[in-house]
Design a protein around this motif. Structure first.
Motif, PDB file in Angstrom:
ATOM      1  N   ALA A 224      -7.159   0.110   5.253  1.00 42.39           N
ATOM      2  CA  ALA A 224      -7.098   0.437   3.403  1.00 42.39           C
ATOM      3  C   ALA A 224      -8.839   0.589   2.914  1.00 42.39           C
ATOM      4  CB  ALA A 224      -6.281   0.373   3.049  1.00 42.39           C
ATOM      5  N   LEU A 225      -9.646  -0.640   3.646  1.00 40.45           N
ATOM      6  CA  LEU A 225     -10.387  -0.792   3.406  1.00 40.45           C
ATOM      7  C   LEU A 225     -12.009   0.392   3.246  1.00 40.45           C
ATOM      8  CD1 LEU A 225     -11.695  -2.789   1.306  1.00 40.45           C
ATOM      9  CD2 LEU A 225     -12.855  -3.906   3.704  1.00 40.45           C
ATOM     10  N   PRO A 226     -12.371   0.416   4.364  1.00 39.64           N
ATOM     11  CA  PRO A 226     -12.580   1.433   4.329  1.00 39.64           C
ATOM     12  C   PRO A 226     -12.624   3.234   4.052  1.00 39.64           C
ATOM     13  CG  PRO A 226     -11.970   0.739   6.969  1.00 39.64           C
ATOM     14  CD  PRO A 226     -11.427   0.128   5.923  1.00 39.64           C
ATOM     15  N   ILE A 382     -11.312  13.895   0.418  1.00 42.84           N
ATOM     16  CA  ILE A 382      -9.919  14.197   0.268  1.00 42.84           C
ATOM     17  C   ILE A 382      -9.292  13.871   1.512  1.00 42.84           C
ATOM     18  CG2 ILE A 382      -7.909  16.172   0.131  1.00 42.84           C
ATOM     19  CD1 ILE A 382     -10.190  17.999  -1.579  1.00 42.84           C
ATOM     20  N   VAL A 383      -9.390  14.283   2.865  1.00 43.20           N
ATOM     21  CA  VAL A 383      -8.850  13.684   4.398  1.00 43.20           C
ATOM     22  C   VAL A 383      -8.847  12.118   4.628  1.00 43.20           C
ATOM     23  CG1 VAL A 383      -8.514  14.028   6.769  1.00 43.20           C
ATOM     24  CG2 VAL A 383      -9.160  15.781   5.218  1.00 43.20           C
ATOM     25  N   ILE A 384      -9.902  11.438   3.881  1.00 40.88           N
ATOM     26  CA  ILE A 384      -9.998  10.404   4.617  1.00 40.88           C
ATOM     27  C   ILE A 384      -9.016   9.284   2.562  1.00 40.88           C
ATOM     28  CG2 ILE A 384     -11.436   8.092   3.758  1.00 40.88           C
ATOM     29  CD1 ILE A 384     -13.385   9.666   4.378  1.00 40.88           C
ATOM     30  N   ILE A 385      -8.500   9.578   1.615  1.00 41.26           N
ATOM     31  CA  ILE A 385      -8.232   9.344   0.531  1.00 41.26           C
ATOM     32  C   ILE A 385      -6.319   9.655   1.123  1.00 41.26           C
ATOM     33  CG2 ILE A 385      -7.477   9.530  -1.224  1.00 41.26           C
ATOM     34  CD1 ILE A 385      -9.870  10.152  -1.771  1.00 41.26           C
ATOM     35  N   LEU A 386      -6.231  10.721   1.066  1.00 40.81           N
ATOM     36  CA  LEU A 386      -5.137  11.119   1.603  1.00 40.81           C
ATOM     37  C   LEU A 386      -3.781  10.361   3.198  1.00 40.81           C
ATOM     38  CD1 LEU A 386      -4.958  15.191   1.689  1.00 40.81           C
ATOM     39  CD2 LEU A 386      -3.664  13.925   0.010  1.00 40.81           C
ATOM     40  N   THR A 387      -5.134   9.933   4.090  1.00 41.37           N
ATOM     41  CA  THR A 387      -4.268   9.794   5.209  1.00 41.37           C
ATOM     42  C   THR A 387      -4.326   8.341   4.574  1.00 41.37           C
ATOM     43  OG1 THR A 387      -6.530   9.948   6.928  1.00 41.37           O
ATOM     44  CG2 THR A 387      -5.071   8.081   6.980  1.00 41.37           C
ATOM     45  N   TRP A 388      -4.448   7.277   3.606  1.00 45.70           N
ATOM     46  CA  TRP A 388      -3.812   6.127   3.258  1.00 45.70           C
ATOM     47  C   TRP A 388      -2.311   6.647   3.041  1.00 45.70           C
ATOM     48  CZ3 TRP A 388      -1.302   4.564  -1.692  1.00 45.70           C
ATOM     49  CH2 TRP A 388      -0.861   3.194  -1.169  1.00 45.70           C
ATOM     50  N   PHE A 389      -1.986   7.694   2.272  1.00 45.87           N
ATOM     51  CA  PHE A 389      -0.969   7.492   1.825  1.00 45.87           C
ATOM     52  C   PHE A 389       0.178   7.509   3.115  1.00 45.87           C
ATOM     53  CE2 PHE A 389      -2.946   9.040  -1.855  1.00 45.87           C
ATOM     54  CZ  PHE A 389      -2.255   8.683  -2.949  1.00 45.87           C
ATOM     55  N   ARG A 393      -0.033   2.483   3.430  1.00 50.19           N
ATOM     56  CA  ARG A 393       0.530   2.486   2.441  1.00 50.19           C
ATOM     57  C   ARG A 393       1.914   1.867   2.336  1.00 50.19           C
ATOM     58  NH1 ARG A 393       5.012   5.085  -0.551  1.00 50.19           N
ATOM     59  NH2 ARG A 393       4.792   5.108  -2.666  1.00 50.19           N
ATOM     60  N   ARG A 394       2.208   2.126   3.854  1.00 51.88           N
ATOM     61  CA  ARG A 394       4.119   1.573   4.659  1.00 51.88           C
ATOM     62  C   ARG A 394       3.933   0.154   4.953  1.00 51.88           C
ATOM     63  NH1 ARG A 394       4.545   6.766   7.469  1.00 51.88           N
ATOM     64  NH2 ARG A 394       3.598   5.336   9.216  1.00 51.88           N
ATOM     65  N   ALA A 395       2.162  -0.375   5.584  1.00 50.39           N
ATOM     66  CA  ALA A 395       1.828  -2.076   5.996  1.00 50.39           C
ATOM     67  C   ALA A 395       1.659  -3.026   4.531  1.00 50.39           C
ATOM     68  CB  ALA A 395       1.059  -1.514   6.647  1.00 50.39           C
ATOM     69  N   LEU A 396       1.540  -1.844   3.498  1.00 52.21           N
ATOM     70  CA  LEU A 396       1.311  -2.750   1.863  1.00 52.21           C
ATOM     71  C   LEU A 396       2.409  -2.668   1.451  1.00 52.21           C
ATOM     72  CD1 LEU A 396      -0.644  -3.498  -0.515  1.00 52.21           C
ATOM     73  CD2 LEU A 396      -0.603  -1.197  -1.482  1.00 52.21           C
ATOM     74  N   ILE A 397       3.402  -2.276   1.678  1.00 52.69           N
ATOM     75  CA  ILE A 397       5.231  -2.444   1.080  1.00 52.69           C
ATOM     76  C   ILE A 397       5.813  -2.702   1.745  1.00 52.69           C
ATOM     77  CG2 ILE A 397       7.032  -0.848   0.675  1.00 52.69           C
ATOM     78  CD1 ILE A 397       5.655   1.701   0.616  1.00 52.69           C
ATOM     79  N   GLN A 398       5.319  -3.355   2.837  1.00 53.07           N
ATOM     80  CA  GLN A 398       6.162  -4.104   3.694  1.00 53.07           C
ATOM     81  C   GLN A 398       5.387  -5.536   3.686  1.00 53.07           C
ATOM     82  OE1 GLN A 398       5.494  -3.220   7.827  1.00 53.07           O
ATOM     83  NE2 GLN A 398       6.634  -1.472   8.076  1.00 53.07           N
ATOM     84  N   GLU A 399       3.840  -6.002   3.794  1.00 54.25           N
ATOM     85  CA  GLU A 399       2.826  -6.842   2.539  1.00 54.25           C
ATOM     86  C   GLU A 399       3.604  -7.667   1.067  1.00 54.25           C
ATOM     87  OE1 GLU A 399       0.287  -9.693   3.733  1.00 54.25           O
ATOM     88  OE2 GLU A 399       1.438  -9.234   4.733  1.00 54.25           O
TER      89      GLU A 399
END
Length: 413
Positions: A224-226, A382-389, A393-399
């Motif tokens: 998510a950082l890059p 746009i592609v890079i930003i959409l990939t985070w979703f 995003r699931r990993a962040l919810i788990q964390e």
């Protein structure tokens, strides 16, 4: 995981990150001040202007190629010794580039200067995370980001001034002086945290990195950082060609265009500092990426309304940078703290991942730009930003759920 050396943020403990951020500012301005000069530099050496973005991508690649070494070295010998050595090496490279006689030599020195970026991210950031308590570390990182953003704010304007009135050589002289001042400040103010690990063989070293990258949860958070940084990083690399070559702006207009863009990043970091204590750590990330996506989509509208391209691009980029500002420091802390491996190795792993993503992204967009022009940059963002979703995003919810459970267990005890 908090260590026994972590301190609270106060006036005395702030001196170390201020000395570090001066060096970070030098490494950033080494790119932002030079980028406006890259078109004249390519002309000076008699090469194609399409090589201009390579000065930035090779700078990033240089950092990626040595990140694997500096993190574990700082685990073995201590953060301070390795950081001070890296600052001196970067300073020498800034002086040597003054004597280059060809574009090949210039790009080689840019590659070697990339060591400075790695020293900051793989060693300096790890020392900050270890030196401060968790929320104070986020505040320190946000504060450092705001100060380092003087580079993209002032760098393009100063670079334009150098092009028109002096010479690009003076930029590197100024950067070398900044680096030396930072070295002195770090020597005086950086805390001595004892080395955490004994000497490792090369095989053990690579096993350590393999273990870090084999942790899919950590990797999903770290990627998510890059993703949060790359849209703006791509803009820094490609914007001289877009604004000056394609849209016909002058060097000064190019520099002034960047001011509101990076002011948005500063504002985002200020907002983060104000609200970080009010919400669970990670919450601002869920706001940052949607704001970035909205900005990228607004910029995309300009592709269909050429008369409004510049203002829509400016609005979109400012929103992208604002979203990055309220997310990036928390993204780093969340990924960094999710792994139990030695922190020098973790920071180095994150640095290599970032630099390789930055290098690949810049080179890919540089090639695509020759065919699709500004659309290549906007669609890539746009592609890079959409990939985070997706999986990040699931990993962040788990964390966050894991943190919430740990905090509830601690409070019940």
């Amino acid at each position: 995981m908090q260590n026994t050396y972590a301190k609270t943020l106060n006036r005395s403990t702030l001196m170390f990150p201020l000395a570090l951020v001066l060096f970070e500012l030098a490494t950033y301005i080494c790119n932002d001040l030079i980028q406006p000069a890259m078109l004249p530099i390519t002309q000076h050496f008699g090469v194609s202007t399409t090589l201009a973005p390579s000065a930035m991508s090779l700078y990033l690649l240089g950092g990626a190629c040595v990140a694997w070494l500096f993190g574990p070295l700082s685990d073995r010998f201590g953060r301070k010794k390795v950081l001070l050595s890296g600052v001196l090496f970067f300073t020498v490279c800034c002086i040597l580039i003054l004597f280059t006689q060809s574009m090949t030599q210039f790009l080689l020195l840019r590659f070697l200067q990339g060591v400075g970026l790695t020293i900051v991210s793989a060693v300096g950031y790890a020392a900050v995370q270890e030196s401060f308590q968790e929320r104070d570390a986020v505040k320190v990182m946000a504060l450092m980001t705001n100060i380092s953003l003087l580079a993209p704010l002032l760098g393009p304007v100063l670079g334009a001034f150098l092009i028109d009135h002096i010479s690009w050589h003076w930029g590197f002289i100024f950067i070398a002086i900044m680096s030396l001042i930072s070295w002195y400040g770090l020597k005086r103010a950086m805390p001595e945290i004892p080395p955490s690990h004994q000497s490792q063989s090369l095989l053990e070293l690579f096993k350590g990195f393999k273990a870090v990258y084999a942790d899919h949860h950590f990797l999903s958070l770290a990627i998510a950082l890059p993703m949060v940084v790359l849209p703006l990083m791509l803009w820094i690399a490609i914007s001289p060609i877009i604004l000056v070559d394609e849209l016909g702006l002058t060097s000064l207009q190019y520099g002034l265009f960047q001011i509101p863009v990076f002011a948005g990043l500063i504002l985002g970091n200020i907002v983060l500092i104000k609200i970080v204590d009010r919400y669970p750590l990670g919450k601002t990330i869920f706001a940052g990426f949607p704001i970035m996506l909205a900005g990228a989509l607004i910029a995309a509208v300009g592709l269909f309304i050429p008369s409004l391209l510049l203002p829509l691009l400016l609005i979109g980029l400012t929103l992208i940078s604002f979203g990055e500002g309220i997310a990036v420091s928390v993204v780093f802390r969340t990924a960094f703290s999710s792994s139990d491996r030695p922190k020098g190795t973790v920071a180095a792993s994150m640095s290599m991942l970032n630099m390789l993503c930055f290098f690949s992204g810049i080179e890919i967009v540089r090639v695509l730009y020759s065919h699709f022009h500004i659309a290549a940059y906007i669609v890539a963002s746009i592609v890079i930003i959409l990939t985070w979703f997706t999986f990040p995003r699931r990993a962040l919810i788990q964390e966050m759920q894991k943190r919430e459970l740990a905090e509830s267990n601690t409070s019940s005890v």
